[in-house]
Design a protein around this motif. Structure first.
Motif, PDB file in Angstrom:
ATOM      1  N   SER A 175      14.265  65.108  66.238  1.00  0.00           N
ATOM      2  CA  SER A 175      14.231  64.390  64.950  1.00  0.00           C
ATOM      3  C   SER A 175      15.536  63.691  64.610  1.00  0.00           C
ATOM      4  O   SER A 175      15.637  63.043  63.566  1.00  0.00           O
ATOM      5  CB  SER A 175      13.865  65.363  63.819  1.00  0.00           C
ATOM      6  N   ILE A 176      16.550  63.801  65.460  1.00  0.00           N
ATOM      7  CA  ILE A 176      17.805  63.070  65.239  1.00  0.00           C
ATOM      8  C   ILE A 176      18.061  62.220  66.483  1.00  0.00           C
ATOM      9  O   ILE A 176      18.297  62.732  67.570  1.00  0.00           O
ATOM     10  CB  ILE A 176      18.995  64.012  64.978  1.00  0.00           C
ATOM     11  N   ARG A 177      18.006  60.911  66.295  1.00  0.00           N
ATOM     12  CA  ARG A 177      18.099  59.964  67.405  1.00  0.00           C
ATOM     13  C   ARG A 177      19.413  59.175  67.338  1.00  0.00           C
ATOM     14  O   ARG A 177      19.939  58.906  66.257  1.00  0.00           O
ATOM     15  CB  ARG A 177      16.928  58.978  67.368  1.00  0.00           C
ATOM     16  N   TYR A 178      19.886  58.797  68.487  1.00  0.00           N
ATOM     17  CA  TYR A 178      21.107  58.002  68.573  1.00  0.00           C
ATOM     18  C   TYR A 178      20.793  56.524  68.409  1.00  0.00           C
ATOM     19  O   TYR A 178      19.892  55.998  69.068  1.00  0.00           O
ATOM     20  CB  TYR A 178      21.796  58.236  69.912  1.00  0.00           C
ATOM     21  N   ILE A 216      28.439  68.636  67.317  1.00  0.00           N
ATOM     22  CA  ILE A 216      29.360  67.786  66.555  1.00  0.00           C
ATOM     23  C   ILE A 216      29.056  66.350  66.940  1.00  0.00           C
ATOM     24  O   ILE A 216      29.095  65.985  68.119  1.00  0.00           O
ATOM     25  CB  ILE A 216      30.828  68.125  66.845  1.00  0.00           C
ATOM     26  N   ALA A 217      28.721  65.543  65.939  1.00  0.00           N
ATOM     27  CA  ALA A 217      28.329  64.148  66.168  1.00  0.00           C
ATOM     28  C   ALA A 217      29.354  63.221  65.506  1.00  0.00           C
ATOM     29  O   ALA A 217      29.264  62.936  64.308  1.00  0.00           O
ATOM     30  CB  ALA A 217      26.929  63.889  65.613  1.00  0.00           C
ATOM     31  N   PRO A 218      30.349  62.747  66.256  1.00  0.00           N
ATOM     32  CA  PRO A 218      31.379  61.883  65.692  1.00  0.00           C
ATOM     33  C   PRO A 218      30.953  60.424  65.657  1.00  0.00           C
ATOM     34  O   PRO A 218      29.907  60.050  66.200  1.00  0.00           O
ATOM     35  CB  PRO A 218      32.544  62.092  66.661  1.00  0.00           C
ATOM     36  N   LEU A 219      31.782  59.594  65.047  1.00  0.00           N
ATOM     37  CA  LEU A 219      31.506  58.165  64.985  1.00  0.00           C
ATOM     38  C   LEU A 219      32.021  57.411  66.208  1.00  0.00           C
ATOM     39  O   LEU A 219      31.708  56.240  66.387  1.00  0.00           O
ATOM     40  CB  LEU A 219      32.109  57.566  63.713  1.00  0.00           C
ATOM     41  N   SER A 249      18.399  46.472  65.819  1.00  0.00           N
ATOM     42  CA  SER A 249      17.301  46.549  66.785  1.00  0.00           C
ATOM     43  C   SER A 249      17.067  47.996  67.226  1.00  0.00           C
ATOM     44  O   SER A 249      15.917  48.442  67.360  1.00  0.00           O
ATOM     45  CB  SER A 249      17.621  45.668  67.995  1.00  0.00           C
ATOM     46  N   ASN A 250      18.155  48.732  67.434  1.00  0.00           N
ATOM     47  CA  ASN A 250      18.035  50.145  67.800  1.00  0.00           C
ATOM     48  C   ASN A 250      17.319  50.937  66.704  1.00  0.00           C
ATOM     49  O   ASN A 250      16.444  51.769  66.977  1.00  0.00           O
ATOM     50  CB  ASN A 250      19.412  50.756  68.045  1.00  0.00           C
ATOM     51  N   ILE A 251      17.701  50.662  65.463  1.00  0.00           N
ATOM     52  CA  ILE A 251      17.088  51.362  64.331  1.00  0.00           C
ATOM     53  C   ILE A 251      15.602  51.028  64.234  1.00  0.00           C
ATOM     54  O   ILE A 251      14.755  51.914  64.054  1.00  0.00           O
ATOM     55  CB  ILE A 251      17.816  50.993  63.016  1.00  0.00           C
ATOM     56  N   TYR A 296      23.376  57.360  63.825  1.00  0.00           N
ATOM     57  CA  TYR A 296      22.279  58.290  64.097  1.00  0.00           C
ATOM     58  C   TYR A 296      21.178  58.098  63.062  1.00  0.00           C
ATOM     59  O   TYR A 296      21.444  57.689  61.927  1.00  0.00           O
ATOM     60  CB  TYR A 296      22.782  59.739  64.052  1.00  0.00           C
ATOM     61  N   VAL A 297      19.957  58.402  63.457  1.00  0.00           N
ATOM     62  CA  VAL A 297      18.816  58.325  62.541  1.00  0.00           C
ATOM     63  C   VAL A 297      18.166  59.705  62.473  1.00  0.00           C
ATOM     64  O   VAL A 297      17.797  60.277  63.501  1.00  0.00           O
ATOM     65  CB  VAL A 297      17.785  57.283  63.010  1.00  0.00           C
ATOM     66  N   ILE A 298      18.041  60.236  61.248  1.00  0.00           N
ATOM     67  CA  ILE A 298      17.377  61.525  61.042  1.00  0.00           C
ATOM     68  C   ILE A 298      15.958  61.248  60.549  1.00  0.00           C
ATOM     69  O   ILE A 298      15.759  60.679  59.469  1.00  0.00           O
ATOM     70  CB  ILE A 298      18.139  62.388  60.019  1.00  0.00           C
TER      71      ILE A 298
END
Length: 386
Positions: free
Chosen positions: A6-9, A213-216, A58-60, A35-37
């Motif tokens: 449910s969490i995509r890059y 850990i998901a950094p920018l 486009s990714n989103i 990231y998209v939750i």
């Protein structure tokens, strides 16, 4: 790079950039992470650099698969993470923007609007319910801008860490040196001044169960997290990461270089586990800064110039002091054709620094290294290693 089902890059890789923030060389490129939750409510975490807005959108779009996002969470307003906020709202006008109060003030300066009708202002302890996912916000001022927030997702136990735990390099390039080298250069180059603020945030997250850990910038970290947390604790407390000596020098005609190389040779012969030798005029200055913070002992060798310190050495010391260089042992070596004065000048540049031990042995050379100078280097090496 996907974190969970449910969490995509949704981030991008930049291979066109030559200097990050206009000063840091990035031969391996740069990643701008987003990231998209996906839940009952959908949250997009941060934007990307202006040059990659269309790719990001486009990714989103691909991730959303026809759905519309409910929130854009803006953790950090630096332009490589915020430039496409307005484009996002133009495409998804029903979305709300979640950010700190100061971030909205910055949006006003950047876009001419603070999106007043779309604001959800969050701060320390604020939460946002998405469904299964509950986002909790952690104020992280001056890590490394004052408006920064980090976000903890209690469902997948993810810490979205803004610029914290980031590194130089695109995510589709294998870094032959691994994570730590470019993460260290990134940390001390960009965040290093704000160690006390990083310490505060580390204390805030210490009680959280963190699986990711998901950094920018840089890779998503999902293994051996204790290593990353511990090394950030070392860096931000100005602790010593590796045993060894960093020798940084400037040399006009090669004589001071010979002195620095001789000291390195002596130190190695006496069992020093690591000697990092840096030519400040020819090497990436931020690689040199990184080494100065990595090791507990620093030797500075430079030419006298206009009765003071050679410009590249002065620049280097200023890089250190503005990043709160501390908890280290420092030694000085000077050279001068007729009146060596650089040791005094280098010492004065550290006058405002705290918790530095300046060694008593100070080597002074007049043009060429002599047997007396070598004897002084032996004495200095013993004092360094004592």
């Amino acid at each position: 790079m996907n974190i969970s089902d449910s969490i995509r890059y949704a981030g991008v890789n930049d291979h066109e950039i030559d200097l990050f923030e206009g000063q840091f060389e990035v031969p391996l490129g740069m990643a701008y992470n987003s990231y998209v939750i996906l839940d009952e409510k959908i949250a997009v975490m941060d934007s990307v650099d202006a040059n990659f807005g269309e790719e990001w959108l486009s990714n989103i779009k691909e991730i959303l698969a026809g759905k519309n996002p409910d929130y854009l969470v803006v953790q950090h307003m630096e332009m490589d993470h915020s430039s496409n906020i307005k484009k996002f709202i133009d495409i998804y006008p029903e979305s709300k923007i979640v950010a700190s109060k100061m971030a909205f003030m910055m949006m006003k300066s950047m876009f001419g609007t603070d999106f007043a009708d779309k604001q959800i202002v969050v701060g320390e302890g604020s939460t946002l319910e998405l469904g299964k996912h509950t986002l909790s916000f952690i104020a992280a001022p001056n890590v490394h801008w004052p408006e920064v927030i980090m976000t903890y997702d209690s469902y997948d136990k993810v810490l979205f860490s803004a610029d914290g735990f980031g590194k130089f390099g695109a995510n589709d390039v294998i870094d032959p040196e691994g994570w730590a080298c470019e993460a260290r250069r990134y940390y001390f180059g960009i965040v290093g001044k704000f160690g006390a603020n990083v310490q505060t945030v580390l204390k805030k997250v210490a009680g959280l169960e963190i699986n990711v850990i998901a950094p920018l910038h840089g890779p998503v970290l999902n293994e051996n997290l204790k290593y990353y947390l511990d090394i950030y604790n070392t860096w931000s407390s100005y602790g010593v990461e590796s045993e060894g000596v960093c020798i940084s020098y400037t040399s006009v005609y090669g004589h001071t270089k010979q002195v620095a190389e001789k000291l390195a040779e002596i130190l190695k012969s006496k069992g020093c586990p690591k000697v990092a030798l840096n030519d400040l005029a020819r090497e990436d200055i931020y690689e040199c800064v990184e080494d100065a913070f990595r090791y507990g002992k620093l030797v500075l060798a430079t030419t006298t110039y206009n009765g003071g310190v050679f410009p590249k050495m002065k620049e280097f010391i200023e890089h250190l002091t503005e990043r709160n260089y501390q908890n280290r042992t420092v030694a000085f070596i000077e050279n001068g054709s007729w009146a060596p004065m650089a040791n005094k000048g280098m010492a004065s540049l550290f006058e405002q620094s705290k918790n530095l031990k300046i060694l008593e042995t100070k080597v002074s050379v007049k043009i060429s290294m002599t047997t007396e100078n070598i004897s002084a280097l032996e004495t200095l090496a013993d004092e360094i290693l004592k």
